[in-house]
Design a protein around this motif. Structure first.
Motif, PDB file in Angstrom:
ATOM      1  N   THR A  58       5.091  -4.741   2.901  1.00 16.63           N
ATOM      2  CA  THR A  58       6.006  -4.430   3.763  1.00 16.63           C
ATOM      3  C   THR A  58       4.643  -4.428   5.667  1.00 16.63           C
ATOM      4  O   THR A  58       5.577  -3.661   5.860  1.00 16.63           O
ATOM      5  N   THR A  59       4.094  -5.101   4.856  1.00 13.12           N
ATOM      6  CA  THR A  59       2.652  -4.860   5.887  1.00 13.12           C
ATOM      7  C   THR A  59       3.001  -5.460   7.814  1.00 13.12           C
ATOM      8  O   THR A  59       3.747  -6.167   8.109  1.00 13.12           O
ATOM      9  N   GLU A  60       3.496  -4.289   8.282  1.00  7.82           N
ATOM     10  CA  GLU A  60       3.315  -4.662   9.805  1.00  7.82           C
ATOM     11  C   GLU A  60       2.468  -5.511  10.893  1.00  7.82           C
ATOM     12  O   GLU A  60       2.108  -5.934  11.167  1.00  7.82           O
ATOM     13  N   LEU A  61       1.199  -4.697  10.169  1.00 10.11           N
ATOM     14  CA  LEU A  61      -0.177  -4.839  10.849  1.00 10.11           C
ATOM     15  C   LEU A  61      -1.422  -4.665   9.838  1.00 10.11           C
ATOM     16  O   LEU A  61      -1.998  -4.098   9.445  1.00 10.11           O
ATOM     17  N   ALA A  62      -2.186  -5.278   9.933  1.00 15.48           N
ATOM     18  CA  ALA A  62      -3.397  -5.973   9.120  1.00 15.48           C
ATOM     19  C   ALA A  62      -4.082  -6.252   9.783  1.00 15.48           C
ATOM     20  O   ALA A  62      -5.566  -7.120  11.023  1.00 15.48           O
ATOM     21  N   VAL A  63      -5.169  -4.982   9.804  1.00 14.80           N
ATOM     22  CA  VAL A  63      -6.627  -5.334  10.038  1.00 14.80           C
ATOM     23  C   VAL A  63      -7.704  -4.943   9.429  1.00 14.80           C
ATOM     24  O   VAL A  63      -8.388  -4.471   8.765  1.00 14.80           O
ATOM     25  N   LEU A  64      -8.939  -5.806   9.920  1.00 18.58           N
ATOM     26  CA  LEU A  64      -9.533  -6.268   9.185  1.00 18.58           C
ATOM     27  C   LEU A  64     -11.520  -5.544  10.350  1.00 18.58           C
ATOM     28  O   LEU A  64     -11.394  -6.578  11.056  1.00 18.58           O
ATOM     29  N   SER A  95       1.199  -8.863  11.719  1.00 16.33           N
ATOM     30  CA  SER A  95       0.361  -9.101  13.084  1.00 16.33           C
ATOM     31  C   SER A  95      -1.249  -9.145  11.961  1.00 16.33           C
ATOM     32  O   SER A  95      -1.392  -8.072  11.048  1.00 16.33           O
ATOM     33  N   VAL A  96      -1.979  -9.387  12.760  1.00 14.42           N
ATOM     34  CA  VAL A  96      -3.369  -9.494  12.351  1.00 14.42           C
ATOM     35  C   VAL A  96      -3.981  -8.643  13.829  1.00 14.42           C
ATOM     36  O   VAL A  96      -4.315 -10.084  14.275  1.00 14.42           O
ATOM     37  N   ALA A  97      -5.810  -8.376  13.143  1.00 10.99           N
ATOM     38  CA  ALA A  97      -6.190  -7.723  14.419  1.00 10.99           C
ATOM     39  C   ALA A  97      -7.635  -7.341  13.822  1.00 10.99           C
ATOM     40  O   ALA A  97      -7.889  -7.087  12.412  1.00 10.99           O
ATOM     41  N   THR A  98      -8.938  -8.123  14.370  1.00 14.22           N
ATOM     42  CA  THR A  98      -9.925  -7.861  13.593  1.00 14.22           C
ATOM     43  C   THR A  98     -11.000  -8.295  14.891  1.00 14.22           C
ATOM     44  O   THR A  98     -10.784  -8.467  16.157  1.00 14.22           O
ATOM     45  N   ILE A  99     -12.019  -7.797  14.518  1.00 17.40           N
ATOM     46  CA  ILE A  99     -13.697  -8.247  15.068  1.00 17.40           C
ATOM     47  C   ILE A  99     -14.958  -8.071  14.996  1.00 17.40           C
ATOM     48  O   ILE A  99     -14.765  -7.506  13.984  1.00 17.40           O
ATOM     49  N   GLY A 100     -16.063  -8.658  15.747  1.00 18.28           N
ATOM     50  CA  GLY A 100     -16.903  -8.800  15.074  1.00 18.28           C
ATOM     51  C   GLY A 100     -17.485  -9.714  13.570  1.00 18.28           C
ATOM     52  O   GLY A 100     -18.392  -9.188  13.629  1.00 18.28           O
ATOM     53  N   GLN A 101     -16.454 -10.241  13.592  1.00 19.91           N
ATOM     54  CA  GLN A 101     -17.054 -11.029  12.283  1.00 19.91           C
ATOM     55  C   GLN A 101     -17.788 -12.516  12.547  1.00 19.91           C
ATOM     56  O   GLN A 101     -17.732 -13.354  13.075  1.00 19.91           O
ATOM     57  N   GLU A 102     -18.723 -12.599  11.738  1.00 21.71           N
ATOM     58  CA  GLU A 102     -19.355 -13.795  11.762  1.00 21.71           C
ATOM     59  C   GLU A 102     -18.892 -15.042  11.700  1.00 21.71           C
ATOM     60  O   GLU A 102     -17.541 -14.970  10.819  1.00 21.71           O
ATOM     61  N   PRO A 103     -18.741 -16.059  11.642  1.00 22.43           N
ATOM     62  CA  PRO A 103     -18.013 -17.743  12.172  1.00 22.43           C
ATOM     63  C   PRO A 103     -17.700 -17.641  10.954  1.00 22.43           C
ATOM     64  O   PRO A 103     -16.386 -18.424  10.694  1.00 22.43           O
ATOM     65  N   GLU A 104     -18.390 -17.295   9.813  1.00 21.86           N
ATOM     66  CA  GLU A 104     -17.607 -18.796   8.248  1.00 21.86           C
ATOM     67  C   GLU A 104     -16.467 -17.230   7.990  1.00 21.86           C
ATOM     68  O   GLU A 104     -15.484 -17.701   7.255  1.00 21.86           O
ATOM     69  N   THR A 118       1.132 -15.707  10.867  1.00 19.64           N
ATOM     70  CA  THR A 118       1.106 -14.683  11.419  1.00 19.64           C
ATOM     71  C   THR A 118       0.949 -14.558  13.010  1.00 19.64           C
ATOM     72  O   THR A 118      -0.100 -15.727  13.056  1.00 19.64           O
ATOM     73  N   ASP A 119       0.761 -13.814  13.512  1.00 16.13           N
ATOM     74  CA  ASP A 119      -0.436 -13.294  15.027  1.00 16.13           C
ATOM     75  C   ASP A 119      -1.806 -12.901  15.124  1.00 16.13           C
ATOM     76  O   ASP A 119      -1.817 -11.966  14.586  1.00 16.13           O
ATOM     77  N   LEU A 120      -2.700 -13.584  15.097  1.00 13.17           N
ATOM     78  CA  LEU A 120      -4.034 -13.334  15.008  1.00 13.17           C
ATOM     79  C   LEU A 120      -5.015 -12.563  16.602  1.00 13.17           C
ATOM     80  O   LEU A 120      -5.024 -13.859  17.072  1.00 13.17           O
ATOM     81  N   CYS A 121      -5.450 -11.146  16.026  1.00 12.18           N
ATOM     82  CA  CYS A 121      -5.791 -10.846  17.492  1.00 12.18           C
ATOM     83  C   CYS A 121      -7.648 -10.477  16.716  1.00 12.18           C
ATOM     84  O   CYS A 121      -7.552  -9.860  16.246  1.00 12.18           O
ATOM     85  N   ALA A 122      -8.136 -11.332  17.300  1.00 15.74           N
ATOM     86  CA  ALA A 122     -10.129 -11.370  17.663  1.00 15.74           C
ATOM     87  C   ALA A 122     -10.307 -10.543  18.949  1.00 15.74           C
ATOM     88  O   ALA A 122     -10.375 -11.022  20.413  1.00 15.74           O
ATOM     89  N   LEU A 164      -7.667   0.412  19.297  1.00 15.86           N
ATOM     90  CA  LEU A 164      -6.912  -0.100  20.526  1.00 15.86           C
ATOM     91  C   LEU A 164      -6.143  -0.978  20.509  1.00 15.86           C
ATOM     92  O   LEU A 164      -5.169  -0.763  20.609  1.00 15.86           O
ATOM     93  N   GLU A 165      -7.163  -2.067  20.154  1.00 15.30           N
ATOM     94  CA  GLU A 165      -6.024  -3.842  19.901  1.00 15.30           C
ATOM     95  C   GLU A 165      -4.967  -3.160  19.007  1.00 15.30           C
ATOM     96  O   GLU A 165      -4.113  -3.566  19.047  1.00 15.30           O
ATOM     97  N   ALA A 166      -5.351  -2.699  17.709  1.00 19.20           N
ATOM     98  CA  ALA A 166      -4.305  -2.056  16.619  1.00 19.20           C
ATOM     99  C   ALA A 166      -3.401  -1.786  17.793  1.00 19.20           C
ATOM    100  O   ALA A 166      -1.789  -2.067  17.031  1.00 19.20           O
ATOM    101  N   LEU A 167      -3.144  -0.012  18.293  1.00 15.94           N
ATOM    102  CA  LEU A 167      -2.629   0.066  18.578  1.00 15.94           C
ATOM    103  C   LEU A 167      -1.675  -0.463  19.469  1.00 15.94           C
ATOM    104  O   LEU A 167      -0.254  -0.075  19.987  1.00 15.94           O
ATOM    105  N   ARG A 168      -2.476  -1.316  20.470  1.00 13.19           N
ATOM    106  CA  ARG A 168      -1.025  -1.777  21.391  1.00 13.19           C
ATOM    107  C   ARG A 168      -0.503  -3.561  20.476  1.00 13.19           C
ATOM    108  O   ARG A 168       0.750  -2.969  20.991  1.00 13.19           O
ATOM    109  N   ILE A 169      -1.119  -3.229  19.331  1.00 11.37           N
ATOM    110  CA  ILE A 169       0.121  -4.009  18.578  1.00 11.37           C
ATOM    111  C   ILE A 169       0.668  -3.985  18.322  1.00 11.37           C
ATOM    112  O   ILE A 169       2.296  -3.868  18.172  1.00 11.37           O
ATOM    113  N   LEU A 170       0.905  -2.399  17.360  1.00 12.33           N
ATOM    114  CA  LEU A 170       1.715  -0.923  16.924  1.00 12.33           C
ATOM    115  C   LEU A 170       3.180  -1.409  18.175  1.00 12.33           C
ATOM    116  O   LEU A 170       3.816  -0.912  17.888  1.00 12.33           O
ATOM    117  N   ASP A 171       2.605  -0.448  19.122  1.00 12.54           N
ATOM    118  CA  ASP A 171       3.435  -0.937  20.616  1.00 12.54           C
ATOM    119  C   ASP A 171       3.850  -1.735  20.502  1.00 12.54           C
ATOM    120  O   ASP A 171       5.644  -1.338  20.716  1.00 12.54           O
TER     121      ASP A 171
END
Length: 335
Positions: A58-64, A95-104, A118-122, A164-171
């Motif tokens: 029942t995940t609402e938001l996955a943060v990586l 929804s999915v939020a992430t940041i600073g990932q290597e291209p691979e 899912t909706d992805l926010c990088a 902050l992006e995770a909180l925006r998505i949860l909002d």
């Protein structure tokens, strides 16, 4: 006791005994149910797909957070393989939020997100402007709003932007927070063991960085602290045997001009011997490397040797825990 009873039933049926982490996870889930929690912030163990926490559907938001080479014996030997395991927390409809990932790694996350619909926010760290920073915290501007963060290090700015992006998505998904609440939350956040100041005079800073990615962030932060203080850096290091300790040693020796390095064997079955650590560091270090067989002796002698300079401690969260015990013993004797 309810969890213990189930474990007895499992072993009686010939099933494997749960690991300590699996037991802790079961106890946590039971607590969440009994307390009738609404949203739960659930941190995984070492990975997504095979992790004990991955029972949740029942995940609402996955943060990586940024993925690095770690736990290869369990997660895989390439960035793509590890990212695939980590991305196992992504569920259809979340929804999915992430940041600073290597291209691979980012490519894998994008593919898994697409397959799950899912909706992805990088998030983009370049949108954050650091206004002021020292080894006690920082102020930064993000999307027109100013925030104070009580954590040092540029990687903590990255973490804050992701939060902050995770909180925006949860909002947007109905879990509302105000800008002021977000400001207060970041300002009130403290994380023991991440660039934590143990002493100010002499300056003693500990950081639980224990993989190549964490060490790279630690080096960057430690270098800035050295520049601001004008003090020379000393290092106390320990590691567990299943980590990329040689890669970390190489990065540390190439990243900063250390005055001296101490290595210590931790009181743990997984702790790497001081002898082996010393051999590795001597391959890359341009300073003296001293071995210690116990943390109490190591901290006492390294503090004395560093004198009025800066003593940094890194390599393992287990080491930070041992240091805290010994330092508290010292304080209790003084008082």
């Amino acid at each position: 006791t309810r969890v213990a009873a189930v474990i007895e039933e499992m072993t009686a049926e010939g099933l494997a005994h749960p690991t300590p982490f699996e037991i802790e996870t079961a106890v946590a889930f039971l607590f969440f149910v009994e307390e009738k929690c609404d949203p739960v912030i659930l941190e995984v163990g070492m990975g997504g797909i095979t992790d004990a926490t991955n029972l949740i559907r029942t995940t609402e938001l996955a943060v990586l957070v940024p993925i690095s080479m770690d736990h290869q014996s369990f997660l895989g030997n390439t960035m793509a393989e590890i990212a695939e395991k980590k991305a196992g927390i992504i569920k259809p409809g979340c929804s999915v939020a992430t940041i600073g990932q290597e291209p691979e790694a980012l490519k894998v996350i994008e593919n898994v997100s697409h397959e799950a619909g899912t909706d992805l926010c990088a998030a983009d760290i370049s949108q954050a402007e650091v206004l002021e920073a020292d080894f006690t915290g920082q102020r930064f501007l993000y999307k027109g709003e100013e925030y104070t963060l009580s954590l040092a290090g540029s990687y903590q700015t990255e973490n804050a932007v992701l939060a902050l992006e995770a909180l925006r998505i949860l909002d947007e998904r109905g879990y509302h927070t105000t800008t002021e609440q977000r400001r207060e939350g970041l300002k009130a956040t403290h994380w023991n063991g991440r660039l934590t100041i143990i002493h100010r005079d002499p300056l003693f800073i500990v950081d639980g960085a224990h993989n190549p990615g964490g060490i790279a962030a630690f080096i960057q932060a430690a270098g800035k602290i050295q520049e601001r203080t004008g003090k020379k850096p000393w290092l106390l290091f320990a590691a567990v045997s299943d980590k990329e300790y040689e890669t970390m040693a190489k990065e540390l020796c190439e990243g900063l001009d250390w005055c001296g390095i101490g290595v210590v064997h931790m009181n743990s079955d997984r702790g790497l011997s001081a002898e082996r650590l010393s051999q590795v560091f001597k391959k890359y270090a341009s300073c003296d490397v001293v071995s210690f067989e116990d943390t109490k002796t190591a901290i006492s002698q390294m503090k004395q040797t560093a004198g009025g300079d800066i003593l940094f401690c890194a390599g393992s969260l287990y080491l930070i825990g041992e240091l805290k015990v010994h330092l508290e013993e010292e304080r209790s004797k003084i008082h």
